[in-house]
Motif scaffolding. Structure first.
Motif, mmCIF file in Angstrom:
data_model
loop_
_atom_site.group_PDB
_atom_site.id
_atom_site.type_symbol
_atom_site.label_atom_id
_atom_site.label_comp_id
_atom_site.label_asym_id
_atom_site.label_seq_id
_atom_site.Cartn_x
_atom_site.Cartn_y
_atom_site.Cartn_z
ATOM 1 N N ASP A 7 7.440 -10.784 12.577
ATOM 2 C CA ASP A 7 6.057 -9.878 12.697
ATOM 3 C C ASP A 7 6.732 -8.440 12.257
ATOM 4 N N PHE A 8 5.528 -7.641 11.839
ATOM 5 C CA PHE A 8 5.869 -6.402 11.341
ATOM 6 C C PHE A 8 5.366 -5.418 12.708
ATOM 7 N N MET A 9 6.327 -5.555 13.571
ATOM 8 C CA MET A 9 5.872 -4.913 15.029
ATOM 9 C C MET A 9 5.473 -3.434 14.725
ATOM 10 N N THR A 10 6.024 -2.623 13.929
ATOM 11 C CA THR A 10 5.691 -1.175 14.073
ATOM 12 C C THR A 10 4.411 -0.988 13.096
ATOM 13 N N LEU A 11 3.882 -1.865 12.109
ATOM 14 C CA LEU A 11 2.850 -1.585 11.325
ATOM 15 C C LEU A 11 1.698 -1.364 11.964
ATOM 16 N N LYS A 12 1.120 -0.105 11.947
ATOM 17 C CA LYS A 12 -0.067 0.174 12.754
ATOM 18 C C LYS A 12 -1.362 0.468 11.788
ATOM 19 N N SER A 13 -1.044 0.822 10.458
ATOM 20 C CA SER A 13 -2.132 1.246 9.534
ATOM 21 C C SER A 13 -1.988 0.113 8.382
ATOM 22 N N LEU A 14 -2.895 -0.472 8.058
ATOM 23 C CA LEU A 14 -2.932 -1.564 6.916
ATOM 24 C C LEU A 14 -4.275 -1.303 5.950
ATOM 25 N N VAL A 15 -3.973 -1.052 4.820
ATOM 26 C CA VAL A 15 -5.086 -0.797 3.847
ATOM 27 C C VAL A 15 -4.857 -1.844 2.765
ATOM 28 N N LEU A 16 -5.716 -2.847 2.573
ATOM 29 C CA LEU A 16 -6.051 -3.667 1.508
ATOM 30 C C LEU A 16 -7.180 -3.323 0.671
ATOM 31 N N ASP A 17 -7.168 -2.761 -0.140
ATOM 32 C CA ASP A 17 -8.362 -2.392 -0.801
ATOM 33 C C ASP A 17 -8.234 -2.987 -2.436
ATOM 34 N N GLN A 18 -9.149 -3.976 -2.700
ATOM 35 C CA GLN A 18 -9.369 -4.473 -3.984
ATOM 36 C C GLN A 18 -7.847 -4.915 -4.300
ATOM 37 N N ALA A 60 -20.085 1.616 5.015
ATOM 38 C CA ALA A 60 -21.068 1.991 4.275
ATOM 39 C C ALA A 60 -21.063 1.059 3.277
ATOM 40 N N LYS A 61 -22.406 0.786 2.447
ATOM 41 C CA LYS A 61 -22.888 -0.353 1.626
ATOM 42 C C LYS A 61 -22.532 -1.591 2.225
ATOM 43 N N TRP A 80 -10.169 -2.986 4.724
ATOM 44 C CA TRP A 80 -10.026 -4.241 4.081
ATOM 45 C C TRP A 80 -11.289 -4.320 3.236
ATOM 46 N N ARG A 81 -10.953 -4.185 1.964
ATOM 47 C CA ARG A 81 -12.202 -4.552 0.753
ATOM 48 C C ARG A 81 -11.867 -5.287 -0.193
ATOM 49 N N SER A 82 -12.763 -5.841 -0.806
ATOM 50 C CA SER A 82 -12.364 -6.715 -1.912
ATOM 51 C C SER A 82 -13.198 -6.173 -3.280
ATOM 52 N N ARG A 83 -12.919 -6.682 -4.338
ATOM 53 C CA ARG A 83 -13.598 -6.426 -5.559
ATOM 54 C C ARG A 83 -15.281 -6.887 -5.508
ATOM 55 N N LEU A 109 -11.605 0.649 11.916
ATOM 56 C CA LEU A 109 -11.866 -0.599 11.113
ATOM 57 C C LEU A 109 -12.867 -0.024 9.728
ATOM 58 N N ASP A 110 -12.450 -0.174 8.567
ATOM 59 C CA ASP A 110 -13.301 0.057 7.432
ATOM 60 C C ASP A 110 -13.378 -1.169 6.595
ATOM 61 N N LEU A 111 -14.691 -1.636 6.489
ATOM 62 C CA LEU A 111 -14.997 -2.832 5.945
ATOM 63 C C LEU A 111 -16.185 -2.418 4.879
ATOM 64 N N SER A 112 -16.150 -1.227 4.499
ATOM 65 C CA SER A 112 -17.032 -0.607 3.438
ATOM 66 C C SER A 112 -17.255 -1.482 2.277
ATOM 67 N N THR A 113 -18.513 -1.572 1.853
ATOM 68 C CA THR A 113 -18.671 -2.363 0.478
ATOM 69 C C THR A 113 -18.723 -3.841 0.712
ATOM 70 N N SER A 114 -18.429 -4.290 1.683
ATOM 71 C CA SER A 114 -18.226 -5.799 1.978
ATOM 72 C C SER A 114 -19.683 -6.362 2.205
ATOM 73 N N LYS A 115 -19.658 -7.972 1.952
ATOM 74 C CA LYS A 115 -21.108 -8.534 1.940
ATOM 75 C C LYS A 115 -21.182 -8.878 3.368
#
Lengths: 159, 536
Positions: B222-233, B313-314, B256-259, B285-291
């Motif tokens: 595991d990535f034990m120290t990872l506290k902030s993860l951004v996967l944006d498109q 948002a959106k 977490w956002r997808s195209r 938690l940021d799920l902006s623009t997701s459906k």
């Protein structure tokens, strides 16, 4: 458990332990000595200043302990001072400087920070000579040296 | 008089709280201050582009009629035409060692001068990936904590991502690396192990519009120290993204956002319910623009008891999600962003403003002026508010001042720093030089009247205000109102929108405000502000 602090002029102040331990210096002294009723001497801090410091620590007793952010972004720092702190720091310049010195000696970083923010707001917009007068500092530059420093660092004005 | 600024610790603390202009002045106070402060001047060092790329100039030329503000025009061409001032080679040789944060976007010749002396970097942000970077990275392997690779913001949109095959070996060797942010970058991990090695030391990983190819399909640790993860498109397959989440048990913040907006929500809910769920820690938690549907948001909220920040948002966040939030986390929510959510009406907005006492940031589509009667909002610690105020015409009449109810409620927000009053619902004026259409005038009764005799004076309590956005508000401020602003909002630094519909009057008004509120910048609209920010 209460703790007794003794000022430079031998005035005793009794405060709660968690309030006193907002000072890292006092916290370390308590840890070194262990449980004891003996007053903790603070020979560098007068009673008038210690009273103000205790007032600050009591107001902020429940604040989270500040952790040095290794990725601290100076662009995100704010020179805003919260309202209570602003009123707390509305003192004459002599007292302001004494509070800063005490905060440095007692190792109360948030108090040192707010004191320096207050001073930063005071000197903003002043010339070097006005700053010298504010802090009673003697100018040990020649006019040529001062001009050279200004010229050498002109590039920094662009950013 | 006692002088606390003879001690290094206090001088350093003071210097951290000085803006750059004041720091430059302080260098000349005395020799002791010069010795302590000069290195601090170099801690943050910017190497900006030395000119605006030709393709960007073409875009600007096409849109020149929409750039009305002189400051923006002057700023753009200053950047394009006027050479910057640089430190002397001797000064660079003496002081480059003090650089701790380097922002490298251009001026390659200057970079070549200072790079050999930069050995204590903690932070590197760059849009340059040429071979000149390798020696710099090599000599800062022991100190670098933050590494950010991004595209130049003034590049024409649609530019291809950059392939950085060579970067891995440096990332692996940076023993203090904690933050990695990649924007429009393609990395490959042919050996199949480097990604895991790097992530296991990070506290923050951000992959925006980026691609990892050839990475291993499974990690064992595991990535034990990872506290902030951004996967944006990012281009990682979505189910692999979920596998990535499962490697981060200490995750506190997820974007977490997808195209397309589509996310595998059933799998996400299963993950949040599993043994590997970060629910014990996940607060942002940021799920902006997701459906994501409203009912799915309900489940997400119910599975995250520590939630304090929600960016949606959106999305299709709506009534059910609002109720779930109010029932579960109302007392602890600090940030809620529901801009452009079609199912968030004035009912939901009012409920949140009346139910969440700890809110510091709140963005929503609309709030009712009638709902503002009686000052029932509990979030009096709000620092940022972005909302449109509707149903102005339905306020009880007669009332003096006319819009007292609205201003009275806003005046309770004494910590407000950012106030954006959103879209009034009317289209913006197509030509900034055109006067207000007479056909538009009757509709102004639906818009908040931004004048003193309508109650604006009640906002003298907003002493912390830094940003005011009036875009599309059709304000027509009189001179007395401008004087009041200059007296009461002295900390205002950004004004977006028009204070008067007529161009000449607007120019005079803005000139007045800029003269009497030091540091204030004014922009016709957010588009101008965005262009300005891209060039800073």
């Amino acid at each position: 458990m209460p703790v007794t602090l003794t000022s430079l002029d031998d005035v005793k102040f009794t405060v709660d332990k968690d309030v006193a331990e907002r000072s890292i210096l006092i916290k370390n002294m308590i840890e070194d000595v262990g449980e004891s009723d003996s007053p903790i001497p603070l020979p560098n801090v007068s009673s008038a200043v210690l009273k103000k410091v205790i007032e600050y620590c009591e107001h902020h007793r429940n604040d989270p302990v500040q952790v040095q952010d290794e990725t601290d972004d100076p662009r995100k720092r704010s020179n805003d001072i919260e309202e209570w702190d602003m009123k707390f720091m509305a003192v004459d310049q002599e007292m302001l400087f004494e509070i800063i010195l005490a905060a440095n000696y007692l190792d109360i970083k948030p108090l040192l920070d707010v004191g320096c923010k207050t001073v930063a707001n005071i000197i903003k917009g002043k010339t070097p000579e006005e700053i010298r007068k504010t802090f009673n500092i003697v100018n040990d530059f020649t006019p040529e040296e001062e001009a050279q420093i200004k010229k050498e660092n002109e590039w920094a004005e662009d950013r | 008089m006692t002088n606390p600024f003879r001690h290094l610790a206090t001088i350093n603390c003071l210097a951290r709280n000085l803006d750059r202009a004041t720091l430059l002045i302080c260098l000349r106070v005395c020799r002791a201050w010069y010795r302590v402060l000069e290195p601090l001047l170099w801690h943050d060092f910017w190497l900006l582009r030395n000119h605006i790329p030709t393709d960007y100039l073409i875009v600007l030329q096409r849109n020149r009629h929409s750039i009305t503000h002189n400051d923006v025009r002057q700023g753009l061409f200053k950047q394009a035409l006027i050479q910057r001032r640089y430190p002397s080679p001797a000064s660079i040789e003496k002081n480059a060692q003090h650089i701790r944060r380097l922002f490298y976007y251009g001026e390659e010749h200057l970079f070549q001068q200072l790079a050999p002396f930069c050995t204590q970097l903690r932070y590197l942000e760059t849009a340059r990936y040429g071979p000149e970077m390798k020696p710099l990275l090599l000599q800062n392997l022991d100190t670098l904590q933050t590494f950010i690779c991004k595209t130049d913001p003034v590049k024409v949109p649609g530019a291809e991502p950059v392939f950085m095959e060579w970067i891995w070996k440096y990332l692996v060797e940076m023993k203090d690396l904690r933050v990695l942010e990649l924007d429009s970058i393609i990395l490959s991990d042919y050996e199949g192990s480097k990604f895991g090695i790097v992530c296991r030391k990070l506290t923050r990983l951000s992959l925006v519009d980026s691609k990892l190819i050839e990475r291993p399909k499974s990690e064992t640790e595991d990535f034990m120290t990872l506290k902030s993860l951004v996967l944006d498109q990012s281009y990682i397959p979505k189910l692999e993204q979920l596998e990535l989440f499962q490697l981060c048990p200490a995750m506190e913040s997820l974007t977490w956002r997808s195209r397309t907006g589509a996310l595998p929500i059933a799998n996400f809910l299963a993950y949040l319910s599993s043994d590997k769920s970060p629910a014990a820690h996940l607060a942002k938690l940021d799920l902006s623009t997701s459906k994501i549907l409203d009912e799915d948001f309900v489940q997400i909220i119910q599975l995250l008891p520590q939630l304090t920040h929600l960016q949606a948002a959106k999305t299709l966040f709506g009534s059910a999600s609002t109720q779930a939030l109010l029932q579960g986390q109302a007392h602890q929510m600090q940030l809620i962003n529901l801009l452009d959510c079609p199912d968030v009406t004035k009912v939901e907005t009012q409920a949140l403003l009346q139910g969440c006492p700890s809110l510091k940031v709140f963005y929503a589509p609309v709030v009712s002026a009638v709902g503002m009667l009686g000052n029932r909002w509990v979030c009096t610690d709000l620092e940022e508010l972005d909302v449109s105020i509707a149903e102005i015409d339905q306020l009880p009449a007669p009332s003096f001042p006319r819009h007292r109810a609205v201003y009275s409620q806003l005046s309770m927000l004494v910590h407000l720093r950012v106030l954006r009053l959103g879209d009034s619902g009317f289209a913006p004026m197509p030509d900034p030089r055109a006067p207000v259409s007479t056909s538009l005038a009757p509709q102004l009764k639906y818009v908040l009247d931004m004048r003193l005799d309508s109650g604006l004076g009640l906002l003298s309590t907003l002493t912390q205000l830094r940003e005011l956005d009036l875009e599309n508000m059709h304000a027509a401020m009189e001179f007395g109102t401008l004087q009041w602003m200059a007296q009461n909002w002295r900390g205002l630094r950004l004004l977006v929108g028009c204070v008067h519909p007529l161009e000449q009057q607007r120019k005079l008004s803005n000139d007045f405000l800029r003269e009497f509120i030091p540091g204030l910048k004014t922009f016709f609209n957010r588009k101008e502000l965005q262009m300005w920010n891209q060039l800073q």
